[in-house]
Motif scaffolding. Structure first.
Motif, short mmCIF file in Angstrom:
data_model
loop_
_atom_site.label_atom_id
_atom_site.label_comp_id
_atom_site.label_asym_id
_atom_site.label_seq_id
_atom_site.Cartn_x
_atom_site.Cartn_y
_atom_site.Cartn_z
N ARG A 1 9.70 -5.63 3.27
CA ARG A 1 10.11 -4.30 2.79
C ARG A 1 8.90 -3.39 2.60
O ARG A 1 8.94 -2.20 2.91
CB ARG A 1 10.87 -4.44 1.48
CG ARG A 1 12.23 -5.10 1.61
CD ARG A 1 12.94 -5.16 0.28
NE ARG A 1 14.25 -5.79 0.38
CZ ARG A 1 15.06 -5.98 -0.65
NH1 ARG A 1 14.68 -5.58 -1.87
NH2 ARG A 1 16.23 -6.55 -0.48
N LEU A 2 7.80 -3.98 2.10
CA LEU A 2 6.60 -3.19 1.89
C LEU A 2 6.03 -2.71 3.22
O LEU A 2 5.64 -1.54 3.34
CB LEU A 2 5.55 -4.02 1.15
CG LEU A 2 4.20 -3.32 0.86
CD1 LEU A 2 4.44 -2.08 0.00
CD2 LEU A 2 3.23 -4.29 0.19
N GLN A 3 6.01 -3.59 4.20
CA GLN A 3 5.52 -3.18 5.52
C GLN A 3 6.40 -2.09 6.13
O GLN A 3 5.90 -1.14 6.74
CB GLN A 3 5.48 -4.40 6.46
CG GLN A 3 4.37 -5.39 6.12
CD GLN A 3 4.48 -6.66 6.95
OE1 GLN A 3 5.58 -7.14 7.23
NE2 GLN A 3 3.34 -7.22 7.34
N ARG A 4 7.70 -2.22 5.96
CA ARG A 4 8.62 -1.23 6.50
C ARG A 4 8.42 0.11 5.79
O ARG A 4 8.42 1.17 6.42
CB ARG A 4 10.06 -1.73 6.34
CG ARG A 4 11.09 -0.85 7.06
CD ARG A 4 12.49 -1.45 6.98
NE ARG A 4 12.54 -2.73 7.67
CZ ARG A 4 12.74 -3.89 7.06
NH1 ARG A 4 12.90 -3.94 5.74
NH2 ARG A 4 12.78 -5.02 7.74
N VAL B 1 6.36 5.76 5.82
CA VAL B 1 5.63 6.86 5.18
C VAL B 1 4.37 7.23 5.95
O VAL B 1 3.91 8.38 5.90
CB VAL B 1 5.28 6.54 3.71
CG1 VAL B 1 6.55 6.30 2.91
CG2 VAL B 1 4.33 5.35 3.62
N SER B 2 3.80 6.26 6.66
CA SER B 2 2.55 6.53 7.38
C SER B 2 2.77 7.02 8.80
O SER B 2 1.86 7.54 9.45
CB SER B 2 1.68 5.28 7.42
OG SER B 2 2.28 4.27 8.22
N GLY B 3 3.99 6.83 9.31
CA GLY B 3 4.27 7.23 10.69
C GLY B 3 3.76 6.23 11.71
O GLY B 3 3.65 6.56 12.90
N ALA B 4 3.42 5.02 11.26
CA ALA B 4 2.95 3.99 12.20
C ALA B 4 4.07 3.59 13.14
O ALA B 4 5.26 3.75 12.84
CB ALA B 4 2.45 2.77 11.42
N SER B 5 3.70 3.09 14.29
CA SER B 5 4.70 2.70 15.29
C SER B 5 5.46 1.46 14.83
O SER B 5 4.96 0.65 14.04
CB SER B 5 4.03 2.43 16.63
OG SER B 5 3.08 1.39 16.52
N GLU B 6 6.66 1.31 15.31
CA GLU B 6 7.48 0.16 14.96
C GLU B 6 6.89 -1.11 15.56
O GLU B 6 6.24 -1.07 16.61
CB GLU B 6 8.91 0.37 15.45
CG GLU B 6 9.62 1.54 14.79
CD GLU B 6 11.07 1.64 15.20
OE1 GLU B 6 11.58 0.69 15.81
OE2 GLU B 6 11.70 2.67 14.89
N ILE C 1 13.88 -11.70 15.19
CA ILE C 1 12.65 -12.26 14.61
C ILE C 1 11.74 -11.15 14.09
O ILE C 1 11.22 -11.23 12.97
CB ILE C 1 11.92 -13.14 15.65
CG1 ILE C 1 12.71 -14.43 15.88
CG2 ILE C 1 10.49 -13.43 15.21
CD1 ILE C 1 12.20 -15.26 17.03
N TYR C 2 11.54 -10.10 14.88
CA TYR C 2 10.62 -9.06 14.46
C TYR C 2 11.18 -8.23 13.31
O TYR C 2 10.42 -7.70 12.49
CB TYR C 2 10.23 -8.18 15.65
CG TYR C 2 9.07 -8.76 16.41
CD1 TYR C 2 7.78 -8.29 16.22
CD2 TYR C 2 9.24 -9.82 17.30
CE1 TYR C 2 6.69 -8.84 16.89
CE2 TYR C 2 8.17 -10.39 17.97
CZ TYR C 2 6.90 -9.89 17.76
OH TYR C 2 5.83 -10.46 18.41
N GLU C 3 12.50 -8.13 13.24
CA GLU C 3 13.10 -7.45 12.09
C GLU C 3 12.96 -8.30 10.84
O GLU C 3 12.64 -7.80 9.75
CB GLU C 3 14.58 -7.17 12.36
CG GLU C 3 15.27 -6.46 11.22
CD GLU C 3 16.73 -6.16 11.52
OE1 GLU C 3 17.45 -5.74 10.57
OE2 GLU C 3 17.16 -6.33 12.67
#
Length: 272
Positions: free
Chosen positions: A34-37, A42-47, A27-29
């Protein structure tokens, strides 16, 4: 242990938690665009979902082992704030049978096999009642770490205390009949959402819907197949068939705390 921005999931063994882990990851995948991923990368935000593989802190002889079965005590402080804790519960009577049929206890005996055979001459071929007594003789000894509770407890009760209470060994030192009879567990058990293995798909869908996750992603649960299910012969499918009434009373008495926490699992005509 799974961590999302909304909740933390504790994986209690032999309850269906592998299924929850599988569909939660799906579900979370699926719901990450694609834009969020791209932005996360690029931002290094947590998964949006992390799986924590943690040491088995309650097995002193195997502290090097790490797996997905972390306890409430192992939830990092930063993940406790603002997140629900969810897990799966299961009828203790069915769970004993599942553990028996899974045969992990035979593949990985908790002590020298000669010591076991001295008390159980038919080892490793044990009946279900023999397995129950073996479990409360050898694996229980390892789980208690030298503590001798003042009241007899079932091994599932001890495991439950270790998984969900903040100071389980302190509790095992002082637990008594009054603590159980007066339901003092309500004062010490942290807030945890317990999903039921017996209606797991429906309860899980309701949980995700209440989080605000869209139906198109929640519906992935409907197509998911069971995970890590123990194969059973025809005569093994009804867990109740493994228990005589006398044996059932013994098991309920040992694990009466669990049946007070989850009275829905208490068989008709029995009390805890």
């Amino acid at each position: 242990m799974l961590v999302t921005k909304d909740f933390v999931m504790i994986n209690f063994p032999k309850t269906g938690s592998s299924f929850v882990r599988h569909v939660t990851k799906q579900i979370y995948e699926a719901k990450e665009s694609r834009l969020q991923r791209w932005w996360r990368e690029v931002s290094g935000a947590s998964e949006p979902l992390q799986e924590l593989i943690l040491p088995k802190i309650d097995l002193k002889a195997h502290e090097e082992i790490r797996d997905q079965h972390g306890t409430w005590r192992q939830i990092p402080d930063q993940y406790r704030r603002g997140r629900k804790v969810i897990t799966v519960t299961r009828n203790p009577l069915a769970r004993y049978v599942s553990n028996y049929l899974f045969r992990w206890w035979r593949e990985f005996p908790p002590t020298e096999e000669a010591e076991i055979a001295n008390e159980f001459p038919s080892w490793p071929e044990l009946s279900f009642e023999e397995y129950f007594r073996f479990t409360h003789r050898f694996p229980m000894r390892n789980q208690l770490n030298g503590i001798e509770p003042s009241v007899p407890l079932g091994i599932q009760t001890v495991q439950f205390l270790r998984f969900y209470f903040p100071r389980p060994y302190e509790l095992l030192e002082r637990i008594d009949e009054a603590w159980i009879e007066q339901d003092r567990w309500k004062e010490e058990l942290p807030p945890v959402v317990f999903l039921h293995q017996e209606s797991l798909s429906e309860e899980l869908k309701r949980f995700f819907t209440e989080l605000g996750i869209k139906d198109k992603w929640v519906s992935l649960i409907d197509g998911a197949k069971p995970v890590n299910v123990t194969k059973r012969k025809d005569g093994e499918k009804d867990f109740r068939s493994f228990y005589s009434d006398e044996f059932l009373r013994e098991v309920i008495q040992r694990d009466r705390l669990l049946f007070r926490i989850f009275p829905e699992y208490l068989p008709e005509g029995f009390s805890a």
